[in-house]
Design an enzyme around this catalytic site. Structure first.
Site, short mmCIF file in Angstrom:
data_model
loop_
_atom_site.label_atom_id
_atom_site.label_comp_id
_atom_site.label_asym_id
_atom_site.label_seq_id
_atom_site.Cartn_x
_atom_site.Cartn_y
_atom_site.Cartn_z
N LYS A 36 13.69 -15.51 2.65
CA LYS A 36 13.11 -14.49 1.77
C LYS A 36 14.06 -13.31 1.60
O LYS A 36 13.67 -12.16 1.70
CB LYS A 36 11.77 -14.03 2.32
CG LYS A 36 10.75 -15.16 2.43
CD LYS A 36 9.42 -14.66 2.92
CE LYS A 36 8.42 -15.76 3.10
NZ LYS A 36 8.22 -16.63 1.97
N CYS A 37 15.31 -13.60 1.30
CA CYS A 37 16.37 -12.60 1.22
C CYS A 37 17.01 -12.66 -0.16
O CYS A 37 17.01 -13.71 -0.81
CB CYS A 37 17.41 -12.91 2.31
SG CYS A 37 18.87 -11.85 2.32
N GLY A 38 17.57 -11.56 -0.59
CA GLY A 38 18.29 -11.56 -1.85
C GLY A 38 19.49 -12.50 -1.84
O GLY A 38 19.94 -12.95 -2.89
N THR A 40 19.39 -15.46 -0.30
CA THR A 40 18.89 -16.82 -0.07
C THR A 40 19.48 -17.85 -1.03
O THR A 40 19.76 -18.99 -0.61
CB THR A 40 17.34 -16.84 -0.10
OG1 THR A 40 16.86 -15.99 0.94
CG2 THR A 40 16.79 -18.24 0.11
N GLN A 71 12.89 -11.39 7.20
CA GLN A 71 12.98 -12.23 6.00
C GLN A 71 12.98 -13.73 6.31
O GLN A 71 13.20 -14.54 5.42
CB GLN A 71 14.21 -11.83 5.19
CG GLN A 71 14.07 -10.42 4.65
CD GLN A 71 15.26 -9.98 3.82
OE1 GLN A 71 16.33 -10.55 3.87
NE2 GLN A 71 15.05 -8.93 3.05
#
Length: 162
Positions: A36-38, A40, A71
């Site tokens: 759940k990370c930018g 990803t 995340q």
């Protein structure tokens, strides 16, 4: 005291163990990951590296971590399903692990000791390239995509015969 990456094992996402000594003589790209990370979408680039260079000997290993911004909150089953469904990940994945600080798993403690302060993961998707001799040869921050020329060139150099 560990002398190279082959001295470590990791708990695998599927409940087995990833014994890094099984990859002796092969370059290994270790990446701390999160769902759940930018960053990803870098799973796509990691899978592309794996697909292109696996037969030449490269090993890519994802190490999910909830250390940065919480995340990676999922269970092993949720993480595995997410990676497969969204990115077709087929490279080995470790179980969710702590990668920074006093509680870091031994592998990341060793990377910290070998590479120093600047190479410590400061967010998800830090990448560590290990040479055929089991020693770190390069590291890349989160903002360096796995498909960048910098990473690809380092991988290609690591794949050259020893």
């Amino acid at each position: 005291m560990a002398t190279n990456i082959y001295d470590f094992t990791l708990p695998a996402l599927d409940g087995t163990t990833i014994d890094l000594s099984a990859y002796r003589g092969q370059p290994i790209l270790i990446v701390n990951t999160a769902s759940k990370c930018g960053f990803t979408p870098q799973y796509e680039g990691l899978q592309a590296l794996w697909t292109q260079f696996h037969k030449a000997g490269l090993v890519v290993i994802g190490v999910p971590s909830n250390d940065f911004g919480q995340q990676e909150p999922g269970t092993s089953e949720e993480i595995g399903a997410f990676c497969q469904k969204n990115y077709g990940v087929s490279f080995p994945m470790a179980a969710r692990s702590v990668v920074r600080g006093q509680e870091a798993i031994p592998l990341f403690g060793w990377l910290d000791a070998e590479l120093g302060f600047l190479a410590r993961p400061r967010w998800n998707f830090f990448k560590y390239l290990i040479g055929r001799n089991g020693q770190p040869v390069a590291w890349f921050s989160s903002i360096t995509p796995p498909t960048s020329a910098r990473v690809r060139n380092a991988v290609e150099r690591a794949l050259l015969p020893a």
